[in-house]
Design an enzyme around this catalytic site. Structure first.
Site, mmCIF file in Angstrom:
data_model
loop_
_atom_site.group_PDB
_atom_site.id
_atom_site.type_symbol
_atom_site.label_atom_id
_atom_site.label_comp_id
_atom_site.label_asym_id
_atom_site.label_seq_id
_atom_site.Cartn_x
_atom_site.Cartn_y
_atom_site.Cartn_z
ATOM 1 N N LYS A 84 1.051 -1.362 0.188
ATOM 2 C CA LYS A 84 0.394 0.002 0.355
ATOM 3 C C LYS A 84 0.671 1.017 0.249
ATOM 4 O O LYS A 84 1.463 1.147 0.770
ATOM 5 C CB LYS A 84 -0.780 -0.412 1.181
ATOM 6 C CG LYS A 84 -1.857 1.009 1.314
ATOM 7 C CD LYS A 84 -2.356 1.143 2.760
ATOM 8 C CE LYS A 84 -3.351 1.893 3.028
ATOM 9 N NZ LYS A 84 -4.697 1.776 4.215
ATOM 10 N N SER A 159 -9.340 1.818 3.899
ATOM 11 C CA SER A 159 -8.781 3.116 2.441
ATOM 12 C C SER A 159 -7.648 2.034 1.681
ATOM 13 O O SER A 159 -6.884 2.500 1.256
ATOM 14 C CB SER A 159 -7.496 3.712 3.111
ATOM 15 O OG SER A 159 -6.640 3.060 4.539
ATOM 16 N N SER A 183 -9.188 0.274 8.163
ATOM 17 C CA SER A 183 -8.721 0.033 6.516
ATOM 18 C C SER A 183 -8.457 -1.303 6.276
ATOM 19 O O SER A 183 -8.830 -1.152 5.049
ATOM 20 C CB SER A 183 -7.904 1.098 6.055
ATOM 21 O OG SER A 183 -8.652 2.355 6.504
#
Length: 472
Positions: A84, A159, A183
């Site tokens: 990420k 997220s 997330s």
């Protein structure tokens, strides 16, 4: 390529097939396939589906081709993956989903990235997230929206939405995510995946979180199979074990103990979840009963105050980014490029400034209150989200702050509690909405009890296997 219901899949007849990471690593270790074959197959899959998914910020294919040549051993060695884009990867920029940061390569990789790669995973690039990971959908102005592989009109969650989209579409078996309010678990729920948020301190921290008044962010992975998530934690544990936490070990089977499970579907504000989420959660509770666990239906054991306090703290994070970004993030940080949601959260905190000390005090005391609940239950069972994934744009960057605020407060009503308490929780794909989108069910445990969650997850996966995209 999967096209029914506007979905998309990368699965094909190549080295990856539909194998999970553990199976791939075993084949690489046995010499039945080469790590290079797995890497090239994943690169081909990326090129096939990412134009539709929009899940990658930066490709690092050449680095991946070099990395797989380094001999590695372990439960996941040679398995392609992604990181990420809020962790530093040497040689790649770190944008954190915002236009406000310069696109310049990182000098060194973060401690967590070194930990992630130490288990033999091969990173192919960096995945999308919303601006600073501050909302529950992956739609930023710097990259555009990331789409859900089950239906491209819908959100992949956030997220860690880019990672989840790539895993669900079959590009890689597992990928990095991190979780400061849900997330990992939110995109896992949206994309039909396994998402475990670990206990505070289980893995290397996201850089900068050690300065936070309340440490709410944890790194982890999102995977298609329970055993991939279990294998990741076992592999990391060989290199690093926090002495303050019980060891997880390699969990490979369901547990023998029958558990006391408290099931609820109402939010801390006592609002109702959507019928689809309620039904899937209730069906999961029935499955747990059929497996011999003791399931008790309860009302939400948490007060609305803790969620209100969490939102004030969340706003404080946006406030510090907004006003001190040059000091915290980068001297070239440009606050004029910030999005509506980040700016709105910052202004929200300014209005609540005088309440913040009291909120933070209550949040710091919450861990003990949370642990007390587990004198009566081993597991808390609830929806992961109050409704199925929304359409792209529902909580996107163009939505007004006020509308975004009301929508997200109802949507994300279950996951922030474990971030505040520092406790583990896992989302499992236990059903579908009426329009064919995945519904995640949330299992939470006391601090340090990841093993219990993984054992239950193995049992549920065995009893009710979840389909891949296109197999529903």
């Amino acid at each position: 390529m999967y096209s029914e219901k506007k979905g998309i899949s990368a699965y094909g007849d190549d080295a990856l097939g539909t194998k999970d990471g553990v199976e791939l690593a075993a084949l690489v270790a046995a010499g039945e396939i080469q790590a290079s074959e797995a890497v090239e197959a994943a690169i081909a899959r990326v090129r096939k589906v990412n134009p539709a998914l929009n899940a990658i910020v930066t490709e690092t294919f050449e680095q991946a081709r070099s990395q797989h040549k380094i001999p590695a051993a372990g439960l996941l060695a040679g398995v392609p993956s992604f990181i990420k884009d809020n962790e530093h990867v040497k040689g790649a920029p770190t944008l954190i989903g915002t236009r406000a940061l310069p696109r310049k390569p990182a000098d060194v990789s973060s401690r967590f990235v070194e930990q992630f790669l130490s288990v033999g995973l091969v990173s192919l690039g960096k995945t999308t997230l919303p601006e600073f990971g501050l909302t529950a959908t992956t739609e930023s102005l710097v990259t555009g929206p990331t789409h859900n592989p089950w239906n491209l009109d819908y959100s992949a969650g956030g997220s860690s939405g880019g990672s989840a989209a790539l895993v669900a579409a079959g590009v890689v078996p597992l990928a990095h995510g991190n979780d400061g309010g849900g997330s990992i678990r939110i995109p896992a729920a949206c994309c039909g995946l396994v998402g475990l948020k670990p206990s505070r301190g289980r893995l290397a921290d996201v850089e900068g979180t050690e300065k936070m008044l309340i440490h709410i962010v944890c790194n982890g992975v999102i995977s298609r199979s329970v055993r991939d998530t279990a294998a990741f934690y076992a592999a990391v544990e060989k290199n690093y074990h926090n002495p303050d936490l019980p060891e997880i070990g390699l969990v490979q089977h369901p547990g023998k103990n029958r558990l006391r499970i408290g099931l609820f579907t109402d939010t801390p504000h006592k609002t109702s979840s959507h019928t689809d989420s309620v039904e899937v959660t209730a069906n999961t509770g029935k499955l747990c009963e059929d497996l011999g666990h003791n399931v008790e239906k309860i009302s939400c054991p948490f007060k609305a105050q803790i969620m209100d306090d969490f939102i004030i703290y969340w706003g404080m994070l946006a406030f510090f980014i907004h006003h001190f970004g040059k000091m915290i993030l980068d001297p070239e940080f440009d606050k004029k490029q910030l999005e509506i949601w980040t700016l709105g959260l910052s202004r929200f905190f300014r209005k609540k400034f005088l309440k913040a000390p009291f909120s933070i005090r209550r949040l710091k005391k919450f861990s003990k209150q949370y642990e007390n609940i587990f004198s009566d239950y081993d597991i808390l069972l609830s929806p992961t989200l109050s409704h199925a994934p929304p359409k792209i744009g529902h909580i996107g960057p163009e939505v007004s702050f006020e509308t975004h605020f009301e929508r997200i407060r109802q949507y994300v009503a279950f996951t922030p509690l474990q971030n505040t308490a520092g406790a583990p929780a896992i989302s499992l794909p236990m059903g579908f909405s009426r329009n064919g989108l995945p519904i995640g069910v949330h299992f939470a445990a006391a601090y340090g009890q990841e093993k219990r969650l993984l054992e239950l997850a193995f049992e549920l996966e065995e009893a009710r296997p979840w389909p891949l995209v296109g197999q529903q």
